[in-house]
Design an enzyme around this catalytic site. Structure first.
Site, PDB file in Angstrom:
ATOM      1  CD  GLU A 273      42.631 -23.400 -23.672  1.00 59.42           C
ATOM      2  OE1 GLU A 273      42.570 -23.794 -24.848  1.00 59.42           O
ATOM      3  OE2 GLU A 273      41.633 -23.126 -23.017  1.00 59.42           O
ATOM      4  NE  ARG A 312      50.817 -35.482 -34.365  1.00 62.26           N
ATOM      5  CZ  ARG A 312      51.419 -34.876 -35.331  1.00 62.26           C
ATOM      6  NH1 ARG A 312      52.582 -35.294 -35.761  1.00 62.26           N
ATOM      7  NH2 ARG A 312      50.891 -33.820 -35.893  1.00 62.26           N
ATOM      8  CE1 TYR A 316      45.287 -35.217 -37.182  1.00 65.59           C
ATOM      9  CE2 TYR A 316      47.106 -36.200 -35.958  1.00 65.59           C
ATOM     10  CZ  TYR A 316      45.802 -35.741 -36.018  1.00 65.59           C
ATOM     11  OH  TYR A 316      45.015 -35.807 -34.899  1.00 65.59           O
ATOM     12  CB  CYS A 342      45.928 -56.295 -41.085  1.00 63.84           C
ATOM     13  SG  CYS A 342      44.526 -55.785 -40.103  1.00 63.84           S
ATOM     14  CE1 TYR A 371      46.672 -33.342 -28.845  1.00 67.67           C
ATOM     15  CE2 TYR A 371      48.609 -32.260 -29.751  1.00 67.67           C
ATOM     16  CZ  TYR A 371      47.413 -32.203 -29.065  1.00 67.67           C
ATOM     17  OH  TYR A 371      46.965 -30.992 -28.587  1.00 67.67           O
TER      18      TYR A 371
HETATM   19  N1  LLP Z   1      43.105 -25.712 -26.537  1.00 71.23           N
HETATM   20  C1  LLP Z   1      42.143 -26.256 -27.302  1.00 71.23           C
HETATM   21  C2  LLP Z   1      40.785 -25.752 -27.186  1.00 71.23           C
HETATM   22  C3  LLP Z   1      42.455 -27.286 -28.204  1.00 71.23           C
HETATM   23  O1  LLP Z   1      41.503 -27.814 -28.966  1.00 71.23           O
HETATM   24  C4  LLP Z   1      43.786 -27.763 -28.291  1.00 71.23           C
HETATM   25  C5  LLP Z   1      44.137 -28.850 -29.212  1.00 71.23           C
HETATM   26  C6  LLP Z   1      44.753 -27.179 -27.461  1.00 71.23           C
HETATM   27  C7  LLP Z   1      44.382 -26.152 -26.599  1.00 71.23           C
HETATM   28  C8  LLP Z   1      46.183 -27.598 -27.471  1.00 71.23           C
HETATM   29  O2  LLP Z   1      46.776 -27.312 -28.686  1.00 71.23           O
HETATM   30  P1  LLP Z   1      48.348 -27.580 -28.911  1.00 71.23           P
HETATM   31  O3  LLP Z   1      49.092 -26.615 -28.045  1.00 71.23           O
HETATM   32  O4  LLP Z   1      48.621 -28.971 -28.532  1.00 71.23           O
HETATM   33  O5  LLP Z   1      48.515 -27.326 -30.341  1.00 71.23           O
HETATM   34  N2  LLP Z   1      45.959 -34.736 -32.631  1.00 71.23           N
HETATM   35  C9  LLP Z   1      46.497 -33.612 -33.373  1.00 71.23           C
HETATM   36  C10 LLP Z   1      46.357 -32.304 -32.628  1.00 71.23           C
HETATM   37  C11 LLP Z   1      44.943 -31.970 -32.224  1.00 71.23           C
HETATM   38  C12 LLP Z   1      44.831 -30.698 -31.428  1.00 71.23           C
HETATM   39  C13 LLP Z   1      43.512 -30.596 -30.750  1.00 71.23           C
HETATM   40  N3  LLP Z   1      43.296 -29.437 -29.957  1.00 71.23           N
HETATM   41  C14 LLP Z   1      47.956 -33.924 -33.736  1.00 71.23           C
HETATM   42  O6  LLP Z   1      48.440 -34.987 -33.419  1.00 71.23           O
HETATM   43  O7  LLP Z   1      48.591 -33.101 -34.374  1.00 71.23           O
END
Ligand code: LLP
Length: 418
Positions: A273, A312, A316, A342, A371
Site C-alpha cells: 500500500e 508537514r 513533524y 498567526c 500529505y
Molecule cells: N497503509 C496504511 C495502513 C497506512 O496507515 C499508511 C499511512 C499507508 C499505507 C501509506 O504509507 P506511506 O507509503 O505513505 O508511507 N502524514 C504523515 C504520514 C502519515 C502516514 C499514515 N499512514 C506525513 O506527512 O509524513
C-alpha cells in the site's frame, strides 16, 4: 526529462518552466508531474515483478481524483480509510476487487459502504470491529472478506508520529491476541478470512524493519496454518520513505529482494500500500514571496503559503528543500521561511540559506506531493488551494481553488441570533 529539475537557472516540471505556470495561476498552488507519478508506480511494478503483488495506492497520501485516475489506468488498486476515500477510488474507476479498507475507527456507514460495493477486503483492527462487520454483513446478506491487522511490536525507526507497529501503538492486534482473533473470526457466519495485514509506519528508510516484521510474521503464519488457517493474502502496508534531505531509503526493487525469500516460503499473494513513495516527489508547493524582514536577530522571508496549506514542517518538523523558481544574482540570505498564519509554528523552513529573493519572486517547496494538499485546512479562513498537473508538457487544473463564498456558505446563523 521528467519530474522536477533545474535547467537554465529555472525550475522545470516536465517540459515547462514552473515560472510560466506561476505567472498565470494565483499562488500558492500545488503542482504535480504526471510522468513522475507514473514512473514511481512503474518502479514498484517492475521492482516487484517476480512477486507480482497487488499494489493498492494509499489514497490518504494524495487523494486527488486525477492522481487516482493515473494509477487506475496503470492497474493499481487502492487502500482507503474512509467513505470519502472509497468514493474517490470508485469515481476514478479503481476496480472494487482491488480495494482494501483500512483504519482503526471505521464507522457503521463506512463499513456498509464497503460491503455494498463488494470491496476486496476489510483490514480489521479490533475484535469489536469484527463483531460489527459480521452483524452488518449478515444484515445485508453478504460475506465480509477480512484480514486482521496485526501489530508485530517493532521499531520502524521513523518519526514517532509515523511509527505504528510498537506494542503501545493504537493500531493492530498483538500477535498472540490475533491468533485468538482468527479463531473467533472463523466462528462468525458472515466473515470470510482471507488474509493478514501489517503496517509498520511511514517514511521508513531501511529494509531491516520489514525483514524483522516478516520473521515475526512467518512464525505466526506457521502457527495459524497448523490450526487450519491458510491465508491467501499478506498485506505489508506502505511505508517506504523518500529523500527529503539526505535519507537513503531503499528502492522498491531492494525491498522486493528482501521480501523474496519470505514469499518463496509462504504461498500467499502480497499486497502493498505505497502512498508517499508514489506521489511525494511528484509534487511541489509554489508560493510567492511577500516580504523580507531583515536586521533583527533573525531574517524572515514571508511567503503566501502557510501551515494550513502545508503542515508537514510544523507537525513533524519535516524538512523540505525550498528553492527559487528562477535563480537570481543577488547573493544569498539565511532566513526562516514563514507563512502568514498567526502562529509561531507557521514555517516552511528554518535557517535556510537560499538565493536572496525579492518580494514577488516565487519559491518552490519541494517533495510536497504526499500529505501536502491532503492535510491542508481552512485555518485562518484561508481557502483550499488550486492543484495543477503537468501532463505531456501541458498544465491542467486538477482541483479548482475554493472560493471564499464556498468556504463560508455551509455555515448557518440561527434565526435566534438576529
Ligand atoms: N497503509 C496504511 C495502513 C497506512 O496507515 C499508511 C499511512 C499507508 C499505507 C501509506 O504509507 P506511506 O507509503 O505513505 O508511507 N502524514 C504523515 C504520514 C502519515 C502516514 C499514515 N499512514 C506525513 O506527512 O509524513
Amino acid at each position: 526529462m521528467h519530474g522536477f529539475y533545474h535547467q537554465n537557472g529555472e525550475l522545470w516540471c516536465e517540459g515547462l518552466p514552473v515560472r510560466e505556470i506561476a505567472e498565470e495561476i494565483p499562488t500558492p498552488f500545488y503542482l504535480y508531474s504526471y510522468r513522475l507519478i507514473k514512473n514511481n508506480y512503474l518502479a514498484y511494478k517492475e521492482g516487484f515483478r517476480e512477486i507480482n503483488p497487488l499494489i493498492c495506492y494509499a489514497c490518504k497520501a494524495n487523494p486527488n481524483l486525477a492522481i487516482l485516475k493515473i494509477l487506475a489506468n496503470l492497474g493499481a488498486g487502492a487502500d482507503v480509510l474512509s467513505r470519502g476515500e472509497l468514493l474517490r477510488a470508485l469515481k476514478a474507476e479503481i476496480p472494487t476487487s482491488k480495494i482494501v479498507f483500512n483504519g482503526n475507527g471505521k464507522k457503521k456507514e463506512e463499513i456498509l459502504y464497503g460491503l455494498e460495493n463488494d470491496i476486496l477486503m476489510f483490514n480489521v483492527d479490533s475484535r469489536q470491529e469484527l463483531v460489527l462487520l459480521n452483524e452488518l454483513a449478515g444484515k445485508i446478506g453478504v460475506k465480509a472478506r477480512i484480514a486482521l491487522r496485526v501489530n508485530p511490536d517493532l521499531d520502524p525507526q521513523t518519526h514517532p508520529y509515523l511509527a505504528t507497529a510498537f506494542s503501545k501503538s493504537k493500531f493492530g492486534i498483538d500477535l498472540k491476541s490475533a491468533e485468538d482473533g482468527y479463531e473467533f473470526a472463523v466462528t462468525l457466519p458472515h466473515i470470510e478470512i482471507i488474509g493478514v495485514h501489517v503496517h509498520l509506519g511511514s517514511q521508513i528508510t531501511k529494509v531491516s524493519p520489514y525483514v524483522e516484521c516478516l520473521e515475526k510474521l512467518l512464525g505466526f503464519l506457521v502457527r495459524l496454518k497448523e490450526k487450519g488457517f491458510n491465508l491467501e493474502y499478506v498485506n505489508l502496508g506502505g511505508g517506504l520513505g523518500i529523500v527529503y534531505l539526505d535519507e537513503t531509503p531503499p528502492m522498491p526493487q531492494e525491498l522486493a529482494k528482501a521480501l523474496g525469500p519470505f514469499f518463496s516460503q509462504v504461498e500467499a499473494k502480497l499486497i502493498i500500500e505505497p502512498g508517499r513513495s508514489i506521489v511525494g516527489k511528484a509534487g511541489i508547493l509554489v508560493t510567492k514571496v511577500l516580504y523580507l524582514k531583515e536586521g533583527g536577530v533573525k531574517n524572515f522571508i514571508v511567503v503566501d503559503a502557510g501551515m494550513n496549506d502545508f503542515i508537514r514542517p510544523t507537525l513533524y518538523g519535516g524538512y523540505h528543500r525550498i528553492t527559487p523558481l528562477v535563480q537570481n544574482e543577488d547573493g544569498e540570505i539565511t532566513a526562516d521561511i514563514v507563512g502568514p498564519i498567526c502562529e509561531e509554528g507557521d514555517f516552511l523552513g528554518r535557517d535556510r540559506t537560499i538565493p536572496r529573493p525579492q518580494p514577488g519572486d516565487y519559491l518552490a517547496v519541494m517533495d510536497a506531493g504526499a500529505y501536502g494538499a491532503a492535510m491542508s485546512s481552512n485555518y485562518n479562513s484561508r481557502p483550499l488551494l488550486i492543484e495543477i498537473m503537468v501532463v505531456n508538457d501541458r498544465s491542467y487544473i486538477i482541483r479548482k481553488g475554493q472560493s471564499l463564498e464556498e468556504m463560508v456558505n455551509r455555515e448557518i446563523i440561527p434565526e435566534v441570533l438576529y
